[in-house]
Design an enzyme around this catalytic site. Structure first.
Site, mmCIF file in Angstrom:
data_model
loop_
_atom_site.group_PDB
_atom_site.id
_atom_site.type_symbol
_atom_site.label_atom_id
_atom_site.label_comp_id
_atom_site.label_asym_id
_atom_site.label_seq_id
_atom_site.Cartn_x
_atom_site.Cartn_y
_atom_site.Cartn_z
ATOM 1 N N SER A 24 0.778 -1.051 -0.095
ATOM 2 C CA SER A 24 0.205 -0.222 0.082
ATOM 3 C C SER A 24 1.248 1.457 -0.236
ATOM 4 O O SER A 24 1.846 0.884 -0.278
ATOM 5 C CB SER A 24 -1.158 -0.030 0.649
ATOM 6 O OG SER A 24 0.029 0.306 2.617
ATOM 7 N N THR A 56 -2.455 1.037 -6.271
ATOM 8 C CA THR A 56 -1.992 0.108 -5.277
ATOM 9 C C THR A 56 -3.449 1.474 -4.386
ATOM 10 O O THR A 56 -3.718 1.679 -4.770
ATOM 11 C CB THR A 56 -0.746 0.439 -4.315
ATOM 12 O OG1 THR A 56 -0.978 -0.470 -2.953
ATOM 13 C CG2 THR A 56 -0.890 2.037 -3.658
ATOM 14 N N TYR A 57 -3.908 0.878 -2.259
ATOM 15 C CA TYR A 57 -4.985 0.319 -1.866
ATOM 16 C C TYR A 57 -3.920 2.443 -0.687
ATOM 17 O O TYR A 57 -2.848 2.301 -0.694
ATOM 18 C CB TYR A 57 -5.471 0.062 -1.544
ATOM 19 C CG TYR A 57 -4.970 -0.318 -0.353
ATOM 20 C CD1 TYR A 57 -4.685 -0.711 0.790
ATOM 21 C CD2 TYR A 57 -4.104 -2.045 -0.512
ATOM 22 C CE1 TYR A 57 -4.121 -1.446 2.055
ATOM 23 C CE2 TYR A 57 -2.428 -2.943 -0.472
ATOM 24 C CZ TYR A 57 -3.390 -2.843 1.029
ATOM 25 O OH TYR A 57 -2.331 -3.421 1.619
ATOM 26 N N GLY A 72 5.779 -2.569 1.208
ATOM 27 C CA GLY A 72 5.782 -3.897 -0.037
ATOM 28 C C GLY A 72 6.370 -3.698 -0.921
ATOM 29 O O GLY A 72 7.183 -2.602 -1.471
ATOM 30 N N ALA A 74 5.479 -1.488 -3.963
ATOM 31 C CA ALA A 74 5.744 0.227 -4.145
ATOM 32 C C ALA A 74 6.908 0.327 -3.698
ATOM 33 O O ALA A 74 7.141 1.540 -4.918
ATOM 34 C CB ALA A 74 4.002 0.347 -3.931
#
Length: 151
Positions: A24, A56-57, A72, A74
């Site tokens: 995220s 992503t969120y 992560g 990202a």
């Protein structure tokens, strides 16, 4: 249904990255509230330095922290100090384009908000779409930004 911009954080600076986190992007809730981005909402992220583009969120970090932390996988797409564009989107029918007023925040290097603008589309009598950038928010008596008006 067509996909349109719903909100944008333009030029926000990466303040951290955590490869070992679950994933995220962590953002300051103050920025998200003002732009209209919710926790767990999917966003697209574009790195202005490298051109990397990911999805992503959002998770909320500490309120008032001005954070922008990629987590992560990202975290591999950025360096601390890179400027990012974070964009959420919405699906609406084409004729509803006049009902959405995407809010855009632009940032200084310390992630303080520099400008508050929104996108304003309207349908002319002849059926064509006019587009303008406006200062402020859709709720205010917003001023058109003259040099950035599009037909």
């Amino acid at each position: 249904m067509r996909k349109f911009v719903a909100a944008k954080l333009h030029g926000i600076t990466v303040t951290g990255s955590d490869l070992n986190y679950h994933g995220s992007i962590t953002l300051d809730p103050d920025h998200c509230d003002e732009a209209g981005i919710l926790p767990l909402e999917f966003v697209e992220i574009w790195n202005r330095a490298s051109g990397a583009r990911i999805s992503t969120y959002v998770i909320y970090g500490e309120r008032g922290s001005r954070c922008c932390v990629l987590n992560g996988a990202a975290a591999r797409t950025c360096q601390v100090g890179d400027e990012m564009i974070i964009c959420s989107s919405t699906y609406v029918e084409e004729h509803q384009i006049t009902e959405i007023k995407p809010r855009v925040l632009t940032f200084d290097r310390d992630n303080s908000v520099r400008d508050r603008i929104f996108y304003d589309a309207r349908i002319r009598d002849d059926g064509t779409v006019a587009f303008e950038l406006r200062e402020g928010s859709p709720r205010d008596n917003a001023r058109r930004i003259p040099s950035r008006s599009f037909s």
